[in-house]
Structure formats: structure tokens, C-alpha cells
Design a protein around this motif. Structure first.
Motif, PDB file in Angstrom:
ATOM      1  N   ALA A  46     -14.634  -3.772   2.539  1.00 17.62           N
ATOM      2  CA  ALA A  46     -13.426  -3.855   1.716  1.00 17.62           C
ATOM      3  C   ALA A  46     -13.506  -5.018   0.734  1.00 17.62           C
ATOM      4  N   GLU A  47     -14.042  -6.148   1.169  1.00 19.41           N
ATOM      5  CA  GLU A  47     -14.156  -7.321   0.294  1.00 19.41           C
ATOM      6  C   GLU A  47     -15.096  -7.056  -0.878  1.00 19.41           C
ATOM      7  N   HIS A  63      -5.512  -3.221  -1.775  1.00 16.53           N
ATOM      8  CA  HIS A  63      -4.783  -3.552  -0.553  1.00 16.53           C
ATOM      9  C   HIS A  63      -5.720  -3.325   0.636  1.00 16.53           C
ATOM     10  N   ILE A  64      -6.002  -4.392   1.362  1.00 16.72           N
ATOM     11  CA  ILE A  64      -6.846  -4.297   2.558  1.00 16.72           C
ATOM     12  C   ILE A  64      -5.903  -4.304   3.760  1.00 16.72           C
ATOM     13  N   ARG A  65      -5.549  -3.119   4.229  1.00 17.71           N
ATOM     14  CA  ARG A  65      -4.514  -2.962   5.245  1.00 17.71           C
ATOM     15  C   ARG A  65      -5.081  -3.241   6.646  1.00 17.71           C
ATOM     16  N   PRO A  66      -4.441  -4.131   7.427  1.00 21.52           N
ATOM     17  CA  PRO A  66      -4.940  -4.468   8.763  1.00 21.52           C
ATOM     18  C   PRO A  66      -4.451  -3.482   9.824  1.00 21.52           C
ATOM     19  N   LEU A  92      -8.465   0.721   3.608  1.00 21.23           N
ATOM     20  CA  LEU A  92      -8.635   0.215   2.246  1.00 21.23           C
ATOM     21  C   LEU A  92      -7.914   1.130   1.263  1.00 21.23           C
ATOM     22  N   GLU A  93      -7.060   0.536   0.440  1.00 26.22           N
ATOM     23  CA  GLU A  93      -6.305   1.277  -0.574  1.00 26.22           C
ATOM     24  C   GLU A  93      -6.523   0.603  -1.928  1.00 26.22           C
ATOM     25  N   ILE A  94      -7.126   1.334  -2.860  1.00 27.98           N
ATOM     26  CA  ILE A  94      -7.400   0.762  -4.171  1.00 27.98           C
ATOM     27  C   ILE A  94      -6.755   1.619  -5.259  1.00 27.98           C
ATOM     28  N   HIS A  95      -6.334   0.951  -6.316  1.00 27.05           N
ATOM     29  CA  HIS A  95      -5.676   1.642  -7.422  1.00 27.05           C
ATOM     30  C   HIS A  95      -6.287   1.193  -8.746  1.00 27.05           C
ATOM     31  N   TYR A  96      -6.595   2.181  -9.578  1.00 25.04           N
ATOM     32  CA  TYR A  96      -6.944   1.915 -10.975  1.00 25.04           C
ATOM     33  C   TYR A  96      -5.894   2.615 -11.819  1.00 25.04           C
ATOM     34  N   LYS A  97      -5.187   1.854 -12.643  1.00 23.41           N
ATOM     35  CA  LYS A  97      -4.082   2.392 -13.434  1.00 23.41           C
ATOM     36  C   LYS A  97      -4.444   2.343 -14.907  1.00 23.41           C
ATOM     37  N   GLY A  98      -5.237   3.318 -15.330  1.00 25.07           N
ATOM     38  CA  GLY A  98      -5.721   3.342 -16.703  1.00 25.07           C
ATOM     39  C   GLY A  98      -4.871   4.154 -17.651  1.00 25.07           C
ATOM     40  N   SER A  99      -3.966   4.986 -17.101  1.00 23.18           N
ATOM     41  CA  SER A  99      -3.127   5.820 -17.959  1.00 23.18           C
ATOM     42  C   SER A  99      -2.076   4.980 -18.668  1.00 23.18           C
ATOM     43  N   THR A 159      -6.315   6.666  -7.365  1.00 22.25           N
ATOM     44  CA  THR A 159      -6.125   5.937  -6.112  1.00 22.25           C
ATOM     45  C   THR A 159      -7.271   6.286  -5.170  1.00 22.25           C
ATOM     46  N   GLY A 160      -7.785   5.276  -4.499  1.00 25.95           N
ATOM     47  CA  GLY A 160      -8.847   5.488  -3.520  1.00 25.95           C
ATOM     48  C   GLY A 160      -8.404   5.026  -2.143  1.00 25.95           C
TER      49      GLY A 160
END
Length: 349
Positions: A46-47, A63-66, A92-99, A159-160
Motif C-alpha cells: 500500500a505504501e 486511503h490505507i484502511r486498517p 487499499l482504496e485509491i482515487h484518481y479524479k481527472g474528470s 477508483t481502485g
């Protein structure tokens, strides 16, 4: 890695830079998959993704959710696998907001993140078990694809999601015949602890629906049966939408990292819902169709009309059939996922 060469002909420089980006992101996935399991644990994975994503583009969130968050989300299926290891799980929750529109529904990519798979109580043979350090190949490829989208500044939201844990044998692990409850309340009878990928993805796929996704795509080194069926020739694609299949197929033709459509017949669903103790079984009745029944199992946790499941088991390691890959982990099909994102962003423009 920055590379600059002098090329001739229209579009040559652009094509070169595109090739470099594709290669670098595939190498990121290969690095994640190849690193030994006592270093590439869930938190470390995740890191690394957080560092790569945030350096790629400022329009990102990680967001690295425990474990406590996973418990709050009632992800009992995921936790039933993670509890067998002392290594803490991560969602692990990742977001790319390109729109330009921040509220535009995202594409959601989900990846299986088993950083080492012993098989649990249904333990694997010791020969070649070391390769199971790469059983997080689905998470590695989808995260690398999203990093690429951020590097390219694509005008879409993505979102990943990656449930990350080890699958180890211990006194705390699932026993055969145990019943666990997924996030959506559906109960699962665990008749094979080596079918743990389905268990962790069930909760992730339930969680996906909170984002009102445009498309759901999951990638996973899920079944040995798919490796037997297709080997390293292609990724198996199970989907409920022909348009989505066509887009993935077109992308795979461009990259050479091919996909092949597999069936989602109700014939296979009947094998996993005919269950003695729970709503569904985590394995089908017959071993010979394991890839198809695994896909049917995942479908029980998807209510979205635009979903594709990519089984990448045969692509995980190099079998000396792909000229540009030496022995080891392949990072496939990262390039096909990137090309798919490029095509989708062009269609959405």
C-alpha cells in the motif's frame, strides 16, 4: 524514468514516450509481484502504491484502511482469510479524479491482493509455492494501470480497491465447512481455503457499489483452471456486457497482451448456489470448470450491469513465450488495462 531519444517520422516521439510509460508501469507491477513475501507485505504494498500515485498527479487520494475499518464495514469474508496470519490486513482504496466533473461516476478497478498464498488449511504443494508471492498480481496490475492514468492526466475518474492480506495456515484460519458472512449479508460455505481470492473479492465487490460506478472491472490471479485452459496466451474475461468485452478485446489487440472471452452461463451458477449450509459455496461441485464457477461466485456479489472479471492466473509468470519478458513475474495485463483506459477516456471526451 525519463528517457529522450531522437526519432524521425510523424508521431514517433509520442509513440516512444507512450511505450516508455507502458513499460515503466508494467515494471512497477512486476516489481510488486517479484519481491519476496517477507518484504512485500500488505502495508508495504500500500505504501509503494501511495508513493507512486501521489507523485504521478495531484488529483489523487489514497486511503490505507486498517483492520478496524474492515471490521466496521462487516467484511466478514475478507477477514476470514486475513485472520490466519499475524500480518495485519489492509484494504487499499485509491482515487484518481481527472474528470472536470468531480462527481462524475468513476470506473472502479478491483484487484486481488494476496501477498502470499499458502492455501491455508487446504495447503498447496511445496514445489513452486514460492511463486505465490505474486498472488497479488491483480492488485499490482490494476494499481499500476491507475498510476498510468494519473501520469497521462486522463480526463476520467477512477477508483481502485485492493483487499490485501496473507493466506496462511494457523489455529485461527478458516476450517473446511465454516460459514462466513459477506458485507451484503450473503453467507458463504468455505469448502476450500485455497479459493481465498473469491472470499476477499466478494467483500470488495460489495463495497464497489457505494461509489455509483460507471464500470466495474476486477483483475485477479484466481484459478489454476484458467491457467490450464489458456496458459499464458491470454487473460480470461468473464463479463455481463458485450460492449465492455469489445473494448477490452480492442485494447488487447493493440498491446499484444491478449484477452479471451469466457462464459458466464447459469449452468455454472447452479454449481455454487446448490449449497448445504449457506447461500453460496466458495467452490463449485466439479473441479474441471473451476474458472467458470469462480466467476459465477463473484457474480453473486455484483448487481451492476457493466462488470468484467479478468482471471490472470496463466499470465502471472513468464513461460518463455513472450519475447520481451525474461523469467519471473510478468506484470500482465497492465498494458492492456492502460490502453483500455485510454480508449475509454477518448470515448468519454
Amino acid at each position: 524514468m525519463a528517457m529522450s531519444v531522437k526519432l524521425y517520422g510523424s508521431g514517433a516521439q509520442e509513440a516512444w514516450q507512450k511505450g516508455v510509460l507502458f513499460a515503466c508501469r508494467q515494471n512497477l507491477a512486476r516489481h510488486l509481484m517479484e519481491t519476496q513475501a517477507n518484504e512485500m507485505m500488505p502495508t508495504r504494498f500500500a505504501e509503494i502504491i501511495e508513493k507512486n500515485l501521489k507523485s504521478a498527479n495531484s488529483k489523487t487520494e489514497v486511503h490505507i484502511r486498517p483492520r478496524s475499518w474492515i471490521e466496521e464495514q462487516a467484511m466478514g469474508s475478507f477477514l476470514s482469510v486475513a485472520k490466519g496470519s499475524d500480518e495485519p490486513p489492509v484494504f487499499l482504496e485509491i482515487h484518481y479524479k481527472g474528470s472536470p466533473s468531480a462527481n462524475k461516476p468513476p470506473l472502479v478497478f478491483v484487484g486481488k491482493g494476496i501477498t502470499f498464498d499458502s492455501g491455508g488449511i487446504s495447503i498447496k504443494a511445496s514445489a513452486n509455492m514460492d511463486l505465490m508471492r505474486a498472488d497479488m498480481g491483480g492488485a499490482a496490475t490494476i494499481c499500476s494501470g491507475i498510476v498510468s492514468a494519473a501520469k497521462l492526466n486522463l480526463p476520467i475518474n477512477i477508483t481502485g480497491l485492493a483487499p490485501l492480506c496473507e493466506n496462511m495456515p494457523s489455529s485461527k484460519v478458516n476450517k473446511l465447512g465454516d460459514v462466513v458472512r459477506a458485507r451484503n449479508g450473503k453467507t458463504i460455505q468455505v469448502d476450500n481455503t485455497d479459493a481465498e481470492g473469491s472470499l476477499i473479492l466478494a467483500d470488495a465487490l460489495c463495497y464497489v457499489h457505494t461509489f455509483n460506478p460507471k464500470i466495474i472491472l476486477n483483475a485477479t490471479t484466481l484459478t489454476g483452471a484458467l491457467d490450464i485452459a489458456l496458459g499464458s496466451g491470454a487473460t480470461g474475461v468473464f463479463t455481463n456486457l458485450s460492449w465492455l468485452w469489445n473494448k477490452l478485446f480492442e485494447a488487447s489487440i493493440e498491446t499484444g497482451d491478449r484477452v479471451w472471452r469466457m462464459p458466464l452461463f447459469k449452468h455454472y451458477t447452479r454449481q455454487i448456489v446448490d449449497c448445504q449450509l449457506a447461500d453460496v459455496n466458495n467452490v463449485g461441485k466439479y473441479r474441471c470448470v473451476g474458472a467458470c464457477t469462480a466467476a459465477a461466485f463473484l457474480r453473486e456479489f455484483v448487481t451492476h450491469p457493466k462488470w468484467a472479471h479478468l482471471d490472470t492466473a496463466g499470465m502471472m509468470t513468464s513461460k518463455d513465450e513472450v519475447p520481451y519478458l525474461q523469467k519471473g513475474m510478468t506484470g500482465r495485463p497492465t498494458r492492456t488495462l492502460i490502453d483500455f483506459l485510454l480508449r475509454f477516456s477518448q470515448d468519454s471526451a
